[in-house]
Design a protein around this motif. Structure first.
Motif, PDB file in Angstrom:
ATOM      1  N   LYS A  22      12.465  47.044  14.972  1.00  0.00           N
ATOM      2  CA  LYS A  22      11.441  47.600  15.640  1.00  0.00           C
ATOM      3  C   LYS A  22      10.481  48.545  14.929  1.00  0.00           C
ATOM      4  CE  LYS A  22      13.869  47.723  20.154  1.00  0.00           C
ATOM      5  NZ  LYS A  22      13.069  46.617  20.903  1.00  0.00           N
ATOM      6  N   ILE A  23      11.339  49.189  14.112  1.00  0.00           N
ATOM      7  CA  ILE A  23      10.754  50.110  12.968  1.00  0.00           C
ATOM      8  C   ILE A  23       9.775  49.334  11.852  1.00  0.00           C
ATOM      9  CG2 ILE A  23      11.181  51.956  11.189  1.00  0.00           C
ATOM     10  CD1 ILE A  23      13.480  52.444  12.949  1.00  0.00           C
ATOM     11  N   ALA A  24      10.442  48.045  11.488  1.00  0.00           N
ATOM     12  CA  ALA A  24       9.544  47.367  10.492  1.00  0.00           C
ATOM     13  C   ALA A  24       8.450  46.638  11.259  1.00  0.00           C
ATOM     14  CB  ALA A  24      10.726  46.359  10.104  1.00  0.00           C
ATOM     15  N   GLU A  25       8.341  46.534  12.484  1.00  0.00           N
ATOM     16  CA  GLU A  25       7.463  45.917  13.146  1.00  0.00           C
ATOM     17  C   GLU A  25       6.096  46.985  13.267  1.00  0.00           C
ATOM     18  OE1 GLU A  25       6.461  42.779  13.983  1.00  0.00           O
ATOM     19  OE2 GLU A  25       8.179  42.126  12.901  1.00  0.00           O
ATOM     20  N   LEU A  26       6.641  48.023  13.631  1.00  0.00           N
ATOM     21  CA  LEU A  26       5.620  49.225  13.679  1.00  0.00           C
ATOM     22  C   LEU A  26       5.042  49.370  12.208  1.00  0.00           C
ATOM     23  CD1 LEU A  26       4.659  51.753  15.557  1.00  0.00           C
ATOM     24  CD2 LEU A  26       6.634  53.176  14.352  1.00  0.00           C
ATOM     25  N   ALA A  27       5.711  49.588  11.129  1.00  0.00           N
ATOM     26  CA  ALA A  27       5.270  49.731   9.803  1.00  0.00           C
ATOM     27  C   ALA A  27       4.245  48.449   9.492  1.00  0.00           C
ATOM     28  CB  ALA A  27       6.405  49.460   8.678  1.00  0.00           C
ATOM     29  N   HIS A  28       4.613  47.251   9.851  1.00  0.00           N
ATOM     30  CA  HIS A  28       4.097  46.006   9.816  1.00  0.00           C
ATOM     31  C   HIS A  28       2.404  46.094  10.340  1.00  0.00           C
ATOM     32  CE1 HIS A  28       3.632  41.509   9.708  1.00  0.00           C
ATOM     33  NE2 HIS A  28       2.885  41.705  10.658  1.00  0.00           N
ATOM     34  N   ALA A  29       2.713  46.677  11.446  1.00  0.00           N
ATOM     35  CA  ALA A  29       1.309  46.807  12.245  1.00  0.00           C
ATOM     36  C   ALA A  29       0.358  47.953  11.735  1.00  0.00           C
ATOM     37  CB  ALA A  29       1.546  47.319  13.763  1.00  0.00           C
ATOM     38  N   ALA A  30       0.858  48.806  10.891  1.00  0.00           N
ATOM     39  CA  ALA A  30       0.173  49.883  10.424  1.00  0.00           C
ATOM     40  C   ALA A  30      -0.040  49.701   8.931  1.00  0.00           C
ATOM     41  CB  ALA A  30       0.871  51.282  10.594  1.00  0.00           C
ATOM     42  N   LEU A  43      -0.406  67.052   4.249  1.00  0.00           N
ATOM     43  CA  LEU A  43      -0.012  66.940   3.061  1.00  0.00           C
ATOM     44  C   LEU A  43      -0.374  65.432   2.520  1.00  0.00           C
ATOM     45  CD1 LEU A  43       1.655  68.443   0.556  1.00  0.00           C
ATOM     46  CD2 LEU A  43       3.690  67.314   1.430  1.00  0.00           C
ATOM     47  N   HIS A  44      -0.282  64.759   3.357  1.00  0.00           N
ATOM     48  CA  HIS A  44      -0.523  63.431   2.973  1.00  0.00           C
ATOM     49  C   HIS A  44      -2.156  63.200   2.627  1.00  0.00           C
ATOM     50  CE1 HIS A  44      -1.577  58.886   3.603  1.00  0.00           C
ATOM     51  NE2 HIS A  44      -0.616  58.829   3.118  1.00  0.00           N
ATOM     52  N   ALA A  45      -2.779  63.925   3.267  1.00  0.00           N
ATOM     53  CA  ALA A  45      -4.432  63.934   3.184  1.00  0.00           C
ATOM     54  C   ALA A  45      -4.798  64.450   1.810  1.00  0.00           C
ATOM     55  CB  ALA A  45      -5.097  64.792   4.149  1.00  0.00           C
ATOM     56  N   CYS A  46      -4.130  65.185   1.181  1.00  0.00           N
ATOM     57  CA  CYS A  46      -4.161  65.858  -0.307  1.00  0.00           C
ATOM     58  C   CYS A  46      -3.234  65.445  -1.309  1.00  0.00           C
ATOM     59  CB  CYS A  46      -4.262  67.135  -0.429  1.00  0.00           C
ATOM     60  SG  CYS A  46      -2.947  68.228   0.088  1.00  0.00           S
ATOM     61  N   ALA A  47      -2.483  64.435  -0.836  1.00  0.00           N
ATOM     62  CA  ALA A  47      -1.168  63.963  -1.634  1.00  0.00           C
ATOM     63  C   ALA A  47      -1.811  63.142  -3.051  1.00  0.00           C
ATOM     64  CB  ALA A  47      -0.279  63.277  -0.995  1.00  0.00           C
ATOM     65  N   SER A  48      -1.097  63.505  -4.242  1.00  0.00           N
ATOM     66  CA  SER A  48      -1.384  62.729  -5.321  1.00  0.00           C
ATOM     67  C   SER A  48      -0.368  61.661  -5.606  1.00  0.00           C
ATOM     68  CB  SER A  48      -1.441  63.774  -6.742  1.00  0.00           C
ATOM     69  OG  SER A  48      -0.030  64.427  -6.565  1.00  0.00           O
ATOM     70  N   ALA A  49       0.602  61.449  -4.605  1.00  0.00           N
ATOM     71  CA  ALA A  49       1.322  60.213  -4.554  1.00  0.00           C
ATOM     72  C   ALA A  49       1.744  59.896  -3.420  1.00  0.00           C
ATOM     73  CB  ALA A  49       2.737  60.845  -5.544  1.00  0.00           C
ATOM     74  N   PRO A  50       2.361  58.651  -3.097  1.00  0.00           N
ATOM     75  CA  PRO A  50       2.714  58.318  -1.675  1.00  0.00           C
ATOM     76  C   PRO A  50       3.822  59.423  -1.363  1.00  0.00           C
ATOM     77  CG  PRO A  50       2.600  56.252  -3.323  1.00  0.00           C
ATOM     78  CD  PRO A  50       2.541  57.518  -3.990  1.00  0.00           C
ATOM     79  N   ARG A  99       9.948  65.459  11.285  1.00  0.00           N
ATOM     80  CA  ARG A  99       9.440  66.018  12.527  1.00  0.00           C
ATOM     81  C   ARG A  99       8.234  67.071  12.237  1.00  0.00           C
ATOM     82  NH1 ARG A  99      14.634  64.650  13.412  1.00  0.00           N
ATOM     83  NH2 ARG A  99      15.146  63.234  14.750  1.00  0.00           N
ATOM     84  N   ASP A 100       7.800  67.286  11.229  1.00  0.00           N
ATOM     85  CA  ASP A 100       6.654  68.074  10.931  1.00  0.00           C
ATOM     86  C   ASP A 100       5.560  67.076  10.676  1.00  0.00           C
ATOM     87  OD1 ASP A 100       4.599  70.131  10.453  1.00  0.00           O
ATOM     88  OD2 ASP A 100       5.491  70.862   8.521  1.00  0.00           O
ATOM     89  N   TYR A 101       5.295  66.566  11.702  1.00  0.00           N
ATOM     90  CA  TYR A 101       4.089  65.461  11.725  1.00  0.00           C
ATOM     91  C   TYR A 101       2.685  65.826  11.396  1.00  0.00           C
ATOM     92  CZ  TYR A 101       7.834  63.502  15.121  1.00  0.00           C
ATOM     93  OH  TYR A 101       9.031  63.132  15.490  1.00  0.00           O
ATOM     94  N   ASP A 102       2.393  67.077  11.796  1.00  0.00           N
ATOM     95  CA  ASP A 102       1.116  67.767  11.392  1.00  0.00           C
ATOM     96  C   ASP A 102       1.226  68.011   9.952  1.00  0.00           C
ATOM     97  OD1 ASP A 102       0.111  67.167  14.060  1.00  0.00           O
ATOM     98  OD2 ASP A 102       0.472  69.153  14.797  1.00  0.00           O
ATOM     99  N   ALA A 120       0.318  59.868  13.368  1.00  0.00           N
ATOM    100  CA  ALA A 120      -0.581  60.847  12.591  1.00  0.00           C
ATOM    101  C   ALA A 120      -1.107  60.619  11.408  1.00  0.00           C
ATOM    102  CB  ALA A 120       0.571  62.237  12.579  1.00  0.00           C
ATOM    103  N   GLY A 121      -0.503  59.608  10.692  1.00  0.00           N
ATOM    104  CA  GLY A 121      -0.981  59.101   9.341  1.00  0.00           C
ATOM    105  C   GLY A 121      -0.129  59.843   8.241  1.00  0.00           C
ATOM    106  N   SER A 122       1.168  59.971   8.385  1.00  0.00           N
ATOM    107  CA  SER A 122       1.801  61.113   7.786  1.00  0.00           C
ATOM    108  C   SER A 122       2.762  60.502   6.606  1.00  0.00           C
ATOM    109  CB  SER A 122       3.049  62.011   8.765  1.00  0.00           C
ATOM    110  OG  SER A 122       2.338  62.377   9.716  1.00  0.00           O
ATOM    111  N   ALA A 123       2.940  59.294   6.481  1.00  0.00           N
ATOM    112  CA  ALA A 123       3.491  58.765   5.309  1.00  0.00           C
ATOM    113  C   ALA A 123       2.979  57.369   4.910  1.00  0.00           C
ATOM    114  CB  ALA A 123       5.113  58.475   5.722  1.00  0.00           C
ATOM    115  N   ASP A 124       3.364  57.004   3.661  1.00  0.00           N
ATOM    116  CA  ASP A 124       3.043  55.456   3.203  1.00  0.00           C
ATOM    117  C   ASP A 124       4.294  54.658   3.249  1.00  0.00           C
ATOM    118  OD1 ASP A 124       0.237  56.435   2.095  1.00  0.00           O
ATOM    119  OD2 ASP A 124       1.602  57.945   1.277  1.00  0.00           O
ATOM    120  N   VAL A 125       5.429  55.393   3.231  1.00  0.00           N
ATOM    121  CA  VAL A 125       6.806  54.400   3.099  1.00  0.00           C
ATOM    122  C   VAL A 125       7.764  55.236   4.204  1.00  0.00           C
ATOM    123  CG1 VAL A 125       8.690  53.549   1.733  1.00  0.00           C
ATOM    124  CG2 VAL A 125       6.356  54.129   0.755  1.00  0.00           C
TER     125      VAL A 125
END
Length: 378
Positions: free
Chosen positions: A281-289, A234-241, A226-229, A260-265
């Protein structure tokens, strides 16, 4: 097809003294889960699994029965919506959602048996007949240095193509554990690492930089989900997913992660997030993004079966015939009788995959003698 009864069965399997294992924040001295059993008016039964301490879950049983008894088993998702709409003060996060997760699984199992089709066909269609696994091990113990290398050597001996190890004791330790795993497993094995939210932003960033030469396949839960920001930074400077989501409840918890663009998986746990009801519903959210999904599984055999059907039904979009990274099923290597003993035909990997059961419902048969053996004393 109406629901005639709902029961919760508390299960517990203690570990022997000195055999505790787990993650950066705590070690497990036993495994526990709540088995959910639904019976329809014609006698058809279905089983599900609710995450969390059974004592917590038991407190919700009478409340949920009041809503669900007499309801058509195909209509339960509308009842769940009613419960959360009326009782919004309870929130989505907590044991009530875990209980509903298990009830939803059991309802889908019973409905599939009633209709003579596997659950994957009820929740999207059977797209896969077998699901590749990643072996979840490399656990932390009371003596992590002494116990670690042997765990990795056993993984190497088993020939797993994808593995996950526990880290999170500090960036220097993370580098050492991943380097050891890479040395033993070789260059071709995908190694995933799991911090279990034990870090602040600066520690997570340092850890990822130290691990970069050893190519982690993903870094799981580097920060609180829940630390979305913080995750977005971290995602913006991450060297791995970055992977996260096992501790999130329902699609509303996952939505800010995606926005927030916080994760890849995304890693929903069907025994906690709302079962197939919210998992879809979560899978559809991932699908759309255009994000990957890989369900978290660290419970008993019923949750494992549910995750198989869930993955089988997922869309492979944007891929078609060529799927560069298939959805992986987490397969826990820790000692866990609730995974290995509850089914008459246990679900085990063969050549790196587990076959999706073909029978109606979840396609599994519960060993009630094993349930009796592991019944928790009330």
């Amino acid at each position: 097809m109406n629901i005639a009864s709902i029961d919760f069965l508390a299960l517990h399997a203690p570990l022997a003294d000195g055999k505790a294992y787990g993650m950066s924040k705590s070690l497990a001295t036993g495994r526990a889960t709540t088995l959910v059993r639904i019976a329809l008016e014609d006698g058809t039964s279905g089983f599900g699994e609710a995450w969390g301490p059974p004592a917590f879950n038991m407190g919700y049983l009478a409340f949920l029965r009041g809503y669900l008894l007499g309801v058509n088993v195909l209509d339960v998702e509308h009842v769940f919506d009613q419960i959360f709409a009326r009782h919004y003060h309870f929130g989505f996060q907590g044991p009530m959602m875990a209980c509903i997760s298990g009830i939803d699984m059991a309802a889908k199992d019973a409905a599939g048996k009633m209709l003579g089709v596997p659950v994957c066909r009820l929740v999207g269609g059977r797209n896969l007949d077998a699901v590749p696994i990643y072996a979840s091990g490399g656990y932390l113990t009371a003596t992590p240095r002494e116990d670690y290398r042997g765990q990795i050597e056993r993984m190497a001996g088993a020939g797993f193509a994808h593995v996950k190890i526990k880290i999170g004791l500090g960036p220097e330790s993370d580098e050492e554990r991943l380097a050891t795993a890479r040395e033993i497993l070789g260059d071709d094995v995908e190694i995933l690492v799991d911090i279990n939210t034990n870090y602040t932003f600066d520690l997570a960033r340092e850890s990822m930089e130290r691990m970069r030469p050893y190519r982690p396949g993903w870094v799981e839960e580097p920060l609180s989900p829940r630390d979305y920001d913080g995750l977005a930074r971290l995602h913006a400077c991450a060297s791995a997913p970055i992977a996260t989501g096992e501790a999130l409840y329902g699609v509303h918890d996952f939505k800010p992660i995606v926005e927030a663009g916080s994760a890849d998986v995304l890693q929903p746990d069907l025994s906690l997030c709302g079962g197939f009801w919210q998992g879809r519903k979560i899978a559809e959210l991932a699908h759309a993004a255009h994000l990957r999904v890989s369900p978290h599984v660290w419970g008993g055999a019923v949750g494992l079966a549910a995750a198989l059907h869930y993955i089988s039904a997922l869309s492979v979009y944007p891929h078609a015939m060529n799927v560069p990274k298939p959805v992986l099923l987490e397969y826990d290597l820790g000692e866990n009788p609730l995974r290995s003993e509850l089914l008459k035909d246990p679900l085990v990997p063969v050549d790196g995959v587990i076959a999706v059961p073909e029978g109606p419902g979840l396609g599994i048969e519960i060993d009630m003698d094993a349930v009796e053996r592991h019944a928790a004393k009330q």
